[in-house]
Scaffold this motif. Structure first.
Motif: not given
Lengths: 106, 121
Positions: B18-20, B79-90, B117-120
């Motif tokens: 997930l990248s925002l 700007r600044f960014s967020l990266s979450l790797s290996s996301v799950t439904v949680a 953001v929905a992880v699905t």
């Protein structure tokens, strides 16, 4: 990490009432506490920092007090626009953590 | 007056990244004095601090979040960014970017509007 326990989870009140919300910290956080208001579908808005200092533009009917582990947030005369959810947050150290929220309902 | 605006995908598949991005106006991420912050709100309503980054590039993350996190700064684009790797439904949540003064002053004085953001699959 510091745990923040907020109560009650919800309360019912009427326009003109005075309501109070408490936030208890799991350890001494001195005065490092802020309060936020959140309306449905909107971002939280800062109301109070350093436990008792009103943020710019916040009406004086909002107030906060406390130190160490016990804090209270009060709305002195509820207005229709005050029905919302309120959160506390500590910033003694990392990670920053929030209380679970209190929904003020009509 | 500072304004923050999140952007990114509304849907992410499990195990993906997930990248925002948070675009900032009315203030410079290059200037000192503030931590540029990510917070998320879970479906139950609880707020979680994800992490923040300073002008120097030093980043701090919530050690209790299980998902690998990275926050970066782009001073040329403010700007600044967020990266979450290996996301799950949680990791499904509303993600907010925000600003926190530095020092012993880490309240969040400005927030973006949030992005769902929905992880699905």
């Amino acid at each position: 990490d510091v745990q923040m326990t907020q109560s009650p989870p919800s309360l019912s009140a009427s326009v003109g009432d005075s309501v109070s919300i408490t936030c208890q910290a799991s350890q001494d956080i001195r005065h490092y506490l802020s309060w936020y208001q959140q309306k449905p579908g909107k971002a939280p808005k800062l109301l109070i920092f350093d436990a008792a200092t009103l943020a710019a533009g916040v009406p004086s009917r909002f107030s906060g007090r406390g130190s160490a582990t016990h804090f209270t947030f009060t709305i002195s005369s509820l207005q229709p626009e005050d029905f919302a959810t309120y959160f506390c947050q500590h910033y003694l150290n990392l990670p920053l953590t929030f209380g679970g929220g209190t929904t003020v309902e009509i | 007056q500072v304004q923050l605006q999140e952007s990114g995908p509304g849907l992410v598949e499990p195990s993906q990244t997930l990248s925002l991005t948070c675009s900032v106006s009315g203030a410079s991420v290059r200037s000192g004095g503030f931590y540029w912050t990510w917070v998320r709100q879970l479906p139950g309503g609880g707020l979680e601090w994800i992490g923040y980054i300073y002008t120097s590039g030093a980043a701090y993350y919530n050690p209790f979040l299980k998902t690998p996190i990275s926050i970066s700064l782009d001073t040329s684009e403010n700007r600044f960014s967020l990266s979450l790797s290996s996301v799950t439904v949680a990791d499904s949540a509303v993600y907010y970017c925000a600003r926190a003064p530095d020092g012993n002053s880490n309240w969040l004085d400005s927030w973006g509007q949030g992005i769902l953001v929905a992880v699905t699959s």
